[in-house]
Design a protein around this motif. Sequence first.
Motif: not given
Lengths: 332, 338
Positions: A278, A256-262, A268-273
């Motif tokens: 993958r 599943a694709p997830t939001i990870k930002v290089q 980023i410390r978020s429950k949402n993100v």
Amino acid sequence: MALLKVDSLKKYFPVKKGFMTAPALVKAVDGIDLSIDEDRVFALVGESGCGKSTVARLILRLLPPTSGKVLFQDKNVFELSGDNLKAFRKSVQIIFQDPFASLNPRKSILDTIAEPLRIHRIVEKKKIKEKVLELLNKVGLGSDILNRYPHEFSGGQRQRICIARALAVSPKVIVADEPLSALDVSIQAQILNLLQELKREYKISFLFISHALNIVNYFSDAIGVMYLGKIVEHAKTEDLFRKPFHPYTEILLSSAPTIKVQSDELEIRSKNVKLRTRNLKLKNGLGEVPSPIDIPPGCPFHPRCPKRFEPCDKVIPVLKESGGRLVSCHLY
Amino acid sequence: MSLLTLRSLDISFRSTNGSIKVVSDLNLEIEEAEVFGLVGESGCGKTLTALSIMGILPQNAFAEGEIIFKGNNLLTLDRESMRKLRGKELSMIFQEPATSLNPVLTVGYQVAEVLTTHMGISKKEAINTTIELLKAVKIPSPEIRIKEYPHQLSGGMKQRVMIAMSIACKPSLLIADEPTTALDVTIQAQILELLQRLREDMKMAVLLITHDLGIIAENAQRVGIMYAGRLMELADVSELFNNPRHPYTIGLLESLPEEKGTPLKPIPGFVPEPDRLPPGCKFSDRCRFAIPQCKEKEPELIPLSIASNNSNHSSLITHHSSLHFVRCIRASEKLWHF
Ligand SMILES: Nc1ncnc2c1ncn2[C@@H]1O[C@H](COP(=O)(O)OP(=O)(O)OP(=O)(O)O)[C@@H](O)[C@H]1O
Ligand SMILES: Nc1ncnc2c1ncn2[C@@H]1O[C@H](COP(=O)(O)OP(=O)(O)OP(=O)(O)O)[C@@H](O)[C@H]1O
Ligand code: SF4
Ligand SMILES: [Mg+2]
Ligand SMILES: [Mg+2]
């Protein structure tokens, strides 16, 4: 007691191979069992083309099965007729994968949603319009669209019209085939909240078909993972997401694709993100999708399975109990 | 020079009482070999923007402004040149594949036809290429599948046939409107990889329209966030997810499902119809950060660095901010923290 039960259901479609040869068979659904209790959500997940929509159409009696049964309140739906059939048609509603194709282009939105209200005499004639407005309101559409036609809407708006139509007759079961994929995340959240409310209030059960695993995880109670027409793992949602047993499920969950930002300087410390990406290794190792026309021998997943061993290419594994769930894999 | 430039693009519908504007003052540029992600509320005008670039808006709609593709303004191009461009240089994966395929022709015929029309190759070659293309989009048994009609394919297979058709002529710009919504995550990953490969090998640019923020994060270089027919925020992917500044973007990020059992937090209310938008900022009636000034005048889409300079929050400027545009009078305040 199970409200809806599917028993050894099969659907084979013939396809032409060449001019002279006998037709081949697409084994779209190849012996499936499942049951859904009142007020429960059963999710069906699996690769594109594995037979999910065919299961949905069989349950709704929109297709005759090759063999097997669908029981609604203990009655075989393929044997229903007259008033019983009409009652079934009211009790079990479907939200189709393709909203545009399931709306009549020549019917206004008012007529589209009023139709089931009229057929099943849900409200008095003079209250129909009011009821339609109430339904549209629930899915976030306003009164000014009543006289418009399906082509005048965006993809997501059409999907919501279909959802309103399915809710119109207060069904007991909703079969929802990719109901949210055309919607933006905020409306997805609103519709999910609405479905949950309906579930609580009217004890509606769902067969929920979706590729969006985060939504499946959030909304469903149990999951069936399909592969080439068969259920290969059947488990409680939390168990499945905590630890997938079948190697296919494992790959599915890690793709599943997830939001990870290089980003070097910002963490980023978020429950949402979510911070997972993958699993690239698994993704690349997945290989060619086998054809339902030509199902591999032994375990149908073996050509792509990173864990295959001795018996896998010869012996067909059966779906059996292991650690409180059902799984068909020689490892268990 | 960029491959595609939209300059002050407006799209409106003719109606009995005048016209209704649904897309307003859209400005953006897409470079060669760039994936530009477009995200936004259902009904905000993403598909119409795509259709206007392709020159196939519905009859009752019209576009104003400029759509400059490889130096030509497409809005002033004659029909015939536009037709030649479409399918070859410019192609589109439509949001609802089932209705964009012709139900009475086999899928093989439909893909091959694109090839014979635009690439001038023989029928036989076209069939072989079609089989190759269907293989590339991971349709099993393509030799058999080319003889089938759309209703015989699953939803995701139809979508992949559309994808095969749209990349058949190796376009310079591919508009992909929700290209993978009907696909499971494993095939989705493979298709996106294929698009990335085409981007690298052929410098194909992609306008990627999707609701899936994960797909944007993984595949796009820049993102535009649309609401009510306007761009609300525009930034590099990492900047946007790390440092979202528009309250609508923040609302989207907060709407993602978290843990089971916790209620979801959608943005309250629904997007108003295009002819009933509030005065001032178009998001103001649903914005939890709105202040009275928001209703007075519609904010412009300006670089974050400028927004920050004008206020006393200049300490917040980061080196990214020149690439980061926001349409919100409170853009300079950091309204949200992870
Ligand atoms: N009417 C039909 N005639 C012939 N084959 C069919 C027909 N309907 C479905 N099939 C085939 O049955 C298989 C399963 O299709 P189905 O639509 O159930 O898949 P799905 O799991 O819903 O996939 P997706 O996620 O892509 O929607 C596919 O190989 C498809 O081509
Ligand atoms: N033919 C039409 N006639 C009148 N209004 C239309 C027509 N087509 C679209 N619209 C309206 O234009 C607006 C923008 O539609 P568009 O299809 O561009 O939305 P979208 O951003 O692609 O949404 P989605 O994410 O739901 O696909 C919507 O409010 C829609 O109702
Ligand atoms: S049975 Fe063998 S091939 Fe099939 S999933 Fe299990 S380990 Fe893999
Ligand atoms: Mg399907
Ligand atoms: Mg759209």
